[in-house]
Design an enzyme around this catalytic site. Structure first.
Site, PDB file in Angstrom:
ATOM      1  N   GLN A  87     -47.334  75.832  64.347  1.00 19.32           N
ATOM      2  CA  GLN A  87     -48.634  75.490  63.751  1.00 19.32           C
ATOM      3  C   GLN A  87     -49.357  74.485  64.654  1.00 19.32           C
ATOM      4  O   GLN A  87     -50.502  74.154  64.423  1.00 19.32           O
ATOM      5  CB  GLN A  87     -48.443  74.887  62.360  1.00 19.32           C
ATOM      6  N   HIS A 105     -52.333  78.289  64.702  1.00 17.81           N
ATOM      7  CA  HIS A 105     -53.570  77.545  64.441  1.00 17.81           C
ATOM      8  C   HIS A 105     -54.359  77.269  65.706  1.00 17.81           C
ATOM      9  O   HIS A 105     -55.194  76.358  65.734  1.00 17.81           O
ATOM     10  CB  HIS A 105     -53.244  76.232  63.701  1.00 17.81           C
ATOM     11  N   SER A 173     -44.493  70.108  56.742  1.00 15.79           N
ATOM     12  CA  SER A 173     -44.411  69.784  55.305  1.00 15.79           C
ATOM     13  C   SER A 173     -44.522  71.042  54.459  1.00 15.79           C
ATOM     14  O   SER A 173     -44.464  70.975  53.228  1.00 15.79           O
ATOM     15  CB  SER A 173     -45.543  68.807  54.944  1.00 15.79           C
TER      16      SER A 173
END
Ligand code: APR
Length: 230
Positions: A87, A105, A173
């Protein structure tokens, strides 16, 4: 035929390289509003401010180095077919020596046409300013996936997860979809591992190494190599 490993990484794997995460107490989203710097609306409102936000981040990236967490993942490549699905928009996995890295991303070192998201150009550590043009003559913008924008590589990533023999999660997370949903594509038979100093809720059996990446990734790599040599 080598067994396949998919590694899903987030900002936490780059934390010990000096790149701040997003949602830790000193995270980026404590200093900036997501809607100002990580949405198409924020970019339309103030393109120069958003371009400078990424210009600063890009310049800073070139003062950082991969850490032991990135390097330990490269060790796996001798024995496994390894794909890093990250990411992160930094290039630390590549600079550590990982050969197959999929960015969900986007990438700080790339720009793209405002008009055509598939027209992507390598910009290295260069700034982007209002008036800089992509090859199609449209304004050049950061090749970053902002909130609300398409995540073009998610299909490839999901297909790889469906084929995974092992799945490792490091430093995320698991708050942001569709990236966080990738774990559901991993076969139930595939051993899963997670490295994070905090407890991260995961809805399937998983071996947790509750440590920073700098020490925790080596422990997971050693466990997987022992499992392979059994
Ligand atoms: N080693 C391993 N993990 C760490 C470390 C470390 N040294 N330091 C922090 N972490 C963990 C945190 O405990 C947290 O679980 O890394 C995770 C970072 O979570 P986030 O800050 O939410 O980052 P991430 O999961 O990558 O965010 C996903 O959100 O804003 C968007 O596009 C952005 O890609 C980003 C996405």
């Amino acid at each position: 035929m080598k067994k396949k490993i998919v590694v899903l990484t987030g900002a936490g794997i780059s934390a010990e390289s000096g790149i701040s995460t997003f949602r830790d107490s000193d995270g980026l989203w404590e200093q900036y509003r997501v809607e100002d710097v990580a949405t198409p609306e924020g970019y339309q409102r103030d393109p120069e401010m958003v371009l400078n936000f990424y210009n600063n981040m890009r310049r800073s990236l070139f003062t950082k180095e991969p850490n032991e967490g990135h390097r330990q993942l490269v060790r796996l490549e001798e024995y496994f077919d390894v794909t890093i699905v990250t990411q992160n928009i930094d290039n630390l996995h590549e600079r550590a020596g990982s050969h197959k890295v999929i960015h969900l991303h986007g990438e700080l070192t790339k720009g793209r046409s405002e008009r055509n998201p598939d027209l992507i150009v390598e910009i290295g550590d260069a700034d982007i300013h209002v008036g800089d043009k992509a090859p199609d003559g449209a304004q050049l913008r950061p090749h970053i996936v902002w909130f609300g924008e398409a995540v073009p590589n998610i299909e490839i990533a999901a297909a790889l997860c469906e084929q995974a023999d092992y799945f490792v999660v490091v430093g995320t997370s698991m708050n942001v979809y569709p990236a966080a949903g990738l774990i559901h594509y991993v076969p139930r038979t595939a051993p899963c591992y997670l490295v994070d100093p905090k407890a991260v809720p995961i809805s399937r059996p998983i071996t947790i190494v509750q440590e920073k990446a700098g020490t925790g990734v080596k422990k997971v790599v050693d466990m997987i190599l022992r499992d392979l040599m059994k």
